[in-house]
Design a protein around this motif. Sequence first.
Motif, PDB file in Angstrom:
ATOM      1  N   LEU A  36      16.422  23.447  -7.923  1.00  0.00           N
ATOM      2  CA  LEU A  36      17.099  22.173  -8.139  1.00  0.00           C
ATOM      3  C   LEU A  36      17.365  21.454  -6.822  1.00  0.00           C
ATOM      4  O   LEU A  36      17.340  20.217  -6.768  1.00  0.00           O
ATOM      5  CB  LEU A  36      18.413  22.384  -8.889  1.00  0.00           C
ATOM      6  N   CYS A  37      17.621  22.202  -5.762  1.00  0.00           N
ATOM      7  CA  CYS A  37      17.888  21.583  -4.460  1.00  0.00           C
ATOM      8  C   CYS A  37      16.613  21.039  -3.822  1.00  0.00           C
ATOM      9  O   CYS A  37      16.652  20.019  -3.128  1.00  0.00           O
ATOM     10  CB  CYS A  37      18.544  22.588  -3.522  1.00  0.00           C
ATOM     11  N   SER A  88      16.915  29.289  -9.458  1.00  0.00           N
ATOM     12  CA  SER A  88      17.024  28.004 -10.144  1.00  0.00           C
ATOM     13  C   SER A  88      17.801  26.992  -9.318  1.00  0.00           C
ATOM     14  O   SER A  88      17.451  25.799  -9.286  1.00  0.00           O
ATOM     15  CB  SER A  88      17.702  28.182 -11.499  1.00  0.00           C
ATOM     16  N   LEU A  89      18.841  27.441  -8.635  1.00  0.00           N
ATOM     17  CA  LEU A  89      19.588  26.534  -7.756  1.00  0.00           C
ATOM     18  C   LEU A  89      18.723  26.064  -6.590  1.00  0.00           C
ATOM     19  O   LEU A  89      18.780  24.894  -6.199  1.00  0.00           O
ATOM     20  CB  LEU A  89      20.849  27.222  -7.241  1.00  0.00           C
ATOM     21  N   PRO A 137      13.165  19.981  -5.185  1.00  0.00           N
ATOM     22  CA  PRO A 137      12.312  19.816  -6.376  1.00  0.00           C
ATOM     23  C   PRO A 137      10.858  19.464  -6.058  1.00  0.00           C
ATOM     24  O   PRO A 137      10.337  18.443  -6.486  1.00  0.00           O
ATOM     25  CB  PRO A 137      13.001  18.682  -7.120  1.00  0.00           C
TER      26      PRO A 137
END
Length: 87
Positions: A60-61, A56-57, A63
Amino acid sequence: MLLALLCFYCTNFVHFFLPQRREFPTIGGNDCHSRRYTYQYRQKKDLVKWLWITVSLVMLCIPLLPLVLGLGFFTAFLSFAILDETA
């Protein structure tokens, strides 16, 4: 009498938010869900949790839709493979 009624209704209010008695885990040898309460399964769940947090990180980084969809599907497949009971 008033105190007894107050205790009765407060107890019913609290029991409304608690799980039913049959939802509490009972560990038995013949139970089909007994493997979910073992130490090894909890370790696997922690591994899957950290895998999803890491992915998920990354999502997010970076997209980008193809990357997010690809990582999401791959991580879901990997999670099911890790938590599979035959492995």
